[in-house]
Design an enzyme around this catalytic site. Structure first.
Site, PDB file in Angstrom:
ATOM      1  CD  GLN A  46      47.431 -35.273 -24.985  1.00 35.06           C
ATOM      2  OE1 GLN A  46      46.295 -35.626 -24.776  1.00 35.06           O
ATOM      3  NE2 GLN A  46      48.439 -36.117 -24.898  1.00 35.06           N
TER       4      GLN A  46
ATOM      5  CD  GLU B  90      48.056 -37.305 -19.007  1.00 35.68           C
ATOM      6  OE1 GLU B  90      47.711 -36.533 -19.907  1.00 35.68           O
ATOM      7  OE2 GLU B  90      47.370 -37.510 -17.995  1.00 35.68           O
TER       8      GLU B  90
ATOM      9  CG  ASP C 198      49.322 -33.976 -21.469  1.00 36.09           C
ATOM     10  OD1 ASP C 198      49.853 -33.161 -20.707  1.00 36.09           O
ATOM     11  OD2 ASP C 198      49.943 -34.901 -22.002  1.00 36.09           O
TER      12      ASP C 198
ATOM     13  N   GLY D  75      30.613 -44.052  -7.645  1.00 36.40           N
ATOM     14  CA  GLY D  75      29.555 -43.319  -6.956  1.00 36.40           C
ATOM     15  C   GLY D  75      28.753 -44.233  -6.055  1.00 36.40           C
ATOM     16  N   GLY D  76      27.464 -43.979  -5.979  1.00 41.49           N
ATOM     17  CA  GLY D  76      26.619 -44.780  -5.102  1.00 41.49           C
ATOM     18  C   GLY D  76      26.161 -46.084  -5.738  1.00 41.49           C
TER      19      GLY D  76
HETATM   20  N1  CAO Z   1      61.445 -19.282 -30.759  1.00 43.67           N
HETATM   21  C1  CAO Z   1      62.464 -19.289 -29.895  1.00 43.67           C
HETATM   22  N2  CAO Z   1      62.457 -19.980 -28.743  1.00 43.67           N
HETATM   23  C2  CAO Z   1      61.369 -20.683 -28.481  1.00 43.67           C
HETATM   24  C3  CAO Z   1      60.242 -20.729 -29.322  1.00 43.67           C
HETATM   25  C4  CAO Z   1      60.307 -19.978 -30.526  1.00 43.67           C
HETATM   26  N3  CAO Z   1      59.322 -19.953 -31.394  1.00 43.67           N
HETATM   27  N4  CAO Z   1      59.311 -21.520 -28.787  1.00 43.67           N
HETATM   28  C5  CAO Z   1      59.820 -21.978 -27.642  1.00 43.67           C
HETATM   29  N5  CAO Z   1      61.051 -21.476 -27.445  1.00 43.67           N
HETATM   30  C6  CAO Z   1      61.946 -21.695 -26.328  1.00 43.67           C
HETATM   31  C7  CAO Z   1      61.419 -21.116 -25.033  1.00 43.67           C
HETATM   32  O1  CAO Z   1      61.672 -19.754 -24.981  1.00 43.67           O
HETATM   33  C8  CAO Z   1      62.192 -21.934 -24.036  1.00 43.67           C
HETATM   34  O2  CAO Z   1      63.511 -21.455 -23.954  1.00 43.67           O
HETATM   35  P1  CAO Z   1      64.297 -21.167 -22.547  1.00 43.67           P
HETATM   36  O3  CAO Z   1      64.047 -22.357 -21.664  1.00 43.67           O
HETATM   37  O4  CAO Z   1      65.718 -21.002 -22.985  1.00 43.67           O
HETATM   38  O5  CAO Z   1      63.761 -19.958 -21.931  1.00 43.67           O
HETATM   39  C9  CAO Z   1      62.225 -23.283 -24.717  1.00 43.67           C
HETATM   40  O6  CAO Z   1      62.053 -23.071 -26.095  1.00 43.67           O
HETATM   41  C10 CAO Z   1      61.027 -24.175 -24.354  1.00 43.67           C
HETATM   42  O7  CAO Z   1      61.184 -24.574 -23.125  1.00 43.67           O
HETATM   43  P2  CAO Z   1      60.145 -25.566 -22.432  1.00 43.67           P
HETATM   44  O8  CAO Z   1      60.538 -25.575 -21.008  1.00 43.67           O
HETATM   45  O9  CAO Z   1      58.736 -25.192 -22.682  1.00 43.67           O
HETATM   46  O10 CAO Z   1      60.376 -26.937 -23.198  1.00 43.67           O
HETATM   47  P3  CAO Z   1      60.875 -28.345 -22.664  1.00 43.67           P
HETATM   48  O11 CAO Z   1      60.882 -29.237 -23.841  1.00 43.67           O
HETATM   49  O12 CAO Z   1      62.130 -28.253 -21.901  1.00 43.67           O
HETATM   50  O13 CAO Z   1      59.736 -28.810 -21.644  1.00 43.67           O
HETATM   51  C11 CAO Z   1      57.468 -29.286 -21.008  1.00 43.67           C
HETATM   52  C12 CAO Z   1      58.529 -29.321 -22.114  1.00 43.67           C
HETATM   53  C13 CAO Z   1      56.160 -29.753 -21.586  1.00 43.67           C
HETATM   54  C14 CAO Z   1      57.915 -30.234 -19.864  1.00 43.67           C
HETATM   55  C15 CAO Z   1      57.365 -27.844 -20.474  1.00 43.67           C
HETATM   56  O14 CAO Z   1      57.075 -27.005 -21.554  1.00 43.67           O
HETATM   57  C16 CAO Z   1      56.293 -27.674 -19.407  1.00 43.67           C
HETATM   58  O15 CAO Z   1      56.471 -28.063 -18.263  1.00 43.67           O
HETATM   59  N6  CAO Z   1      55.193 -27.024 -19.772  1.00 43.67           N
HETATM   60  C17 CAO Z   1      54.132 -26.683 -18.858  1.00 43.67           C
HETATM   61  C18 CAO Z   1      53.326 -27.882 -18.494  1.00 43.67           C
HETATM   62  C19 CAO Z   1      52.763 -28.554 -19.700  1.00 43.67           C
HETATM   63  O16 CAO Z   1      52.052 -27.986 -20.490  1.00 43.67           O
HETATM   64  N7  CAO Z   1      53.038 -29.843 -19.779  1.00 43.67           N
HETATM   65  C20 CAO Z   1      52.267 -30.688 -20.660  1.00 43.67           C
HETATM   66  C21 CAO Z   1      52.848 -30.890 -21.927  1.00 43.67           C
HETATM   67  S1  CAO Z   1      51.801 -32.003 -22.761  1.00 43.67           S
HETATM   68  O17 CAO Z   1      52.301 -33.484 -22.209  1.00 43.67           O
END
Ligand code: CAO
Length: 422
Positions: free
Chosen positions: A20, A143, A175, A254-255
């Site tokens: 998101q 979130e 988010d 607020g106030g």
């Molecule tokens: N081709 C190949 N690999 C891809 C890719 C693509 N097109 N797109 C993504 N990937 C891979 C990444 O390289 C990564 O791989 P590695 O971990 O092996 O290096 C993996 O997919 C994605 O990892 P991630 O950590 O982003 O995904 P997750 O599902 O484990 O975690 C989230 C999700 C949201 C917790 C994490 O992305 C995060 O903390 N993001 C930052 C904060 C954020 O935006 N959070 C809000 C999300 S909205 O609620």
């Protein structure tokens, strides 16, 4: 999809976002004309395509409502071919937005240094849970985690009664709010680049974005530390304060004291309530509206400070006055007296609200697979344009189109498909 008449047309954005926070940012920029190319993993795509599905095999509303007006390119950026495509895209684009977990972009081989080498004008915009250098910078964040880390949860909810735990807001403070902050950062960096010719890295942490919205609670913490009480909180003056900002239930922030008041039907309708605000200079109109002219001169009521000790009794009197009125009838009475108030609207009521439909704040969007769906349109209104919301792309819908634009031949594209690089 790019519309040449819109202010951001000509800005090309690599949308490496998911869930998101990131998609909300890039969707906003797409509405305003940017060419947003969503890069997704072949076969799977953004996880929200399949999360909380209401129609089998159709992209879920979670996805469609956060990815309108974009193009979708599937690309496995961990293959050599995928990396080459991404490099070409970086060379031709203005902005890259990502919200991967900490370090994922570096692990993919696309460090900030390398991106700058490929395109010194590139703006790299990132969402992370915590800011760079923070002692929690390695954490993945969703979130509610951000709402807890940014001060929203500790200041939301009830301090006595049934549930006194820290409480999460339904609004996406962690988010979408972070995405909106990032959009401001990206636009600022674009303007900065017009002056300097250089791109830069823009980062917003979800903790910071939540904290920014909890600014008034930080105000209250400092006031509390100085004077020992918070006069606008419902705890004042009958209860004691600790050393941190307490949860204040439905009190006004607020106030102006405010509270949620029951209306006719509250026993069966969970949303038969209004929010009522006692604005200082609206006190006399409030007395007129309630048929209490004697309160206008009673020293127990004439100033906010005099009213505060029995503010809850005042709210109860207003509640009695509206007990035989629906929330809409109550607001129709109070609006004539210029009193800031509104009905508590359910999602069902908002979805069918004619005014929101007319203003484009809720729009119906045709979709190739779903038929059509409703979504929240641009909350930002302009005098010279009305952003048009178009459907979110199907997974990989524009892969070949984008590859052709990057100069790949039909044979090369075929080869990439057979290697599952796209
Ligand atoms: N081709 C190949 N690999 C891809 C890719 C693509 N097109 N797109 C993504 N990937 C891979 C990444 O390289 C990564 O791989 P590695 O971990 O092996 O290096 C993996 O997919 C994605 O990892 P991630 O950590 O982003 O995904 P997750 O599902 O484990 O975690 C989230 C999700 C949201 C917790 C994490 O992305 C995060 O903390 N993001 C930052 C904060 C954020 O935006 N959070 C809000 C999300 S909205 O609620």
């Amino acid at each position: 999809m790019a519309n040449n008449n819109l202010p951001l047309s000509g800005i090309k954005i690599i949308d490496f976002t998911h869930v998101q926070a990131g998609p909300a940012c890039t969707q906003l920029l797409a509405w305003f004309g940017a060419d947003v190319i969503k890069v997704e993993r072949p076969g799977a795509g953004d996880v929200t395509r399949s999360q909380l599905r209401d129609i089998p095999d159709a992209d879920a509303l979670y996805f469609t409502m956060l990815n309108s007006n974009k193009r979708s390119l599937t690309l496995d950026t961990k293959t050599a071919e995928g990396k080459e495509v991404l490099e070409k895209l970086i060379k031709q684009s203005d902005v890259m937005v990502e919200n991967f977990g900490p370090g994922a972009l570096d692990r993919m081989g696309f460090t900030w240094e390398y991106i700058q080498k490929l395109n010194p004008g590139m703006i790299l915009a990132s969402v992370k849970g915590f800011s760079e250098g923070h002692h929690y910078e390695d954490l993945k964040v969703y979130e509610n985690v951000a709402q807890c880390a940014g001060g929203a949860a500790s200041t939301t909810g009830w301090w006595k009664g049934g549930n006194t735990e820290p409480t999460i807001s339904a609004a996406a403070l962690g988010d979408s709010n972070t995405g909106m902050h990032l959009a401001i950062g990206i636009l600022t960096a674009i303007i900065g680049r017009q002056k300097s010719g250089k791109g830069q890295k823009v980062a917003v942490s979800m903790q910071d974005a939540v904290l920014n919205l909890c600014r008034v609670k930080m105000r209250d913490q400092q006031r509390l530390e100085r004077v020992g009480y918070l006069e606008e909180y419902p705890q004042y003056p009958h209860e004691s304060f600790g050393d941190t900002v307490p949860r204040g239930g439905n009190a006004g922030g607020g106030g102006q004291p405010g509270w949620i008041l029951k209306c006719k039907g509250w026993e069966t309708d969970p949303n038969a309530y209004i929010y009522f605000t006692i604005q200082g200079h609206a006190w006399e109109p409030i007395c007129d509206a309630l048929g209490k002219p004697e309160w206008k001169t009673d020293p127990n009521y004439t100033t906010p400070r005099a009213r505060q000790p029995h503010i809850m009794d005042i709210f109860r009197t207003i509640e009695e006055f509206i007990s035989d009125k629906t929330k809409f009838e109550a607001v129709d009475i109070f609006r004539k007296f210029d009193i800031p108030c509104a009905p508590v609207l359910s999602m069902k009521e908002l979805l069918r609200d004619e005014s929101l439909r007319m203003s484009g704040s809720i729009v119906e969007v045709p979709h190739k697979v779903r038929g059509s769906y409703y979504t929240v349109g641009s909350p930002i209104k302009f005098s010279d344009m009305k952003p048009e919301v178009t459907a979110s792309p199907l997974l990989g819908e524009h892969t070949d189109e984008v590859l052709v634009e990057l100069g790949y031949s039909a044979d090369q594209i075929k080869a990439m498909h057979s290697k599952k690089a796209v």
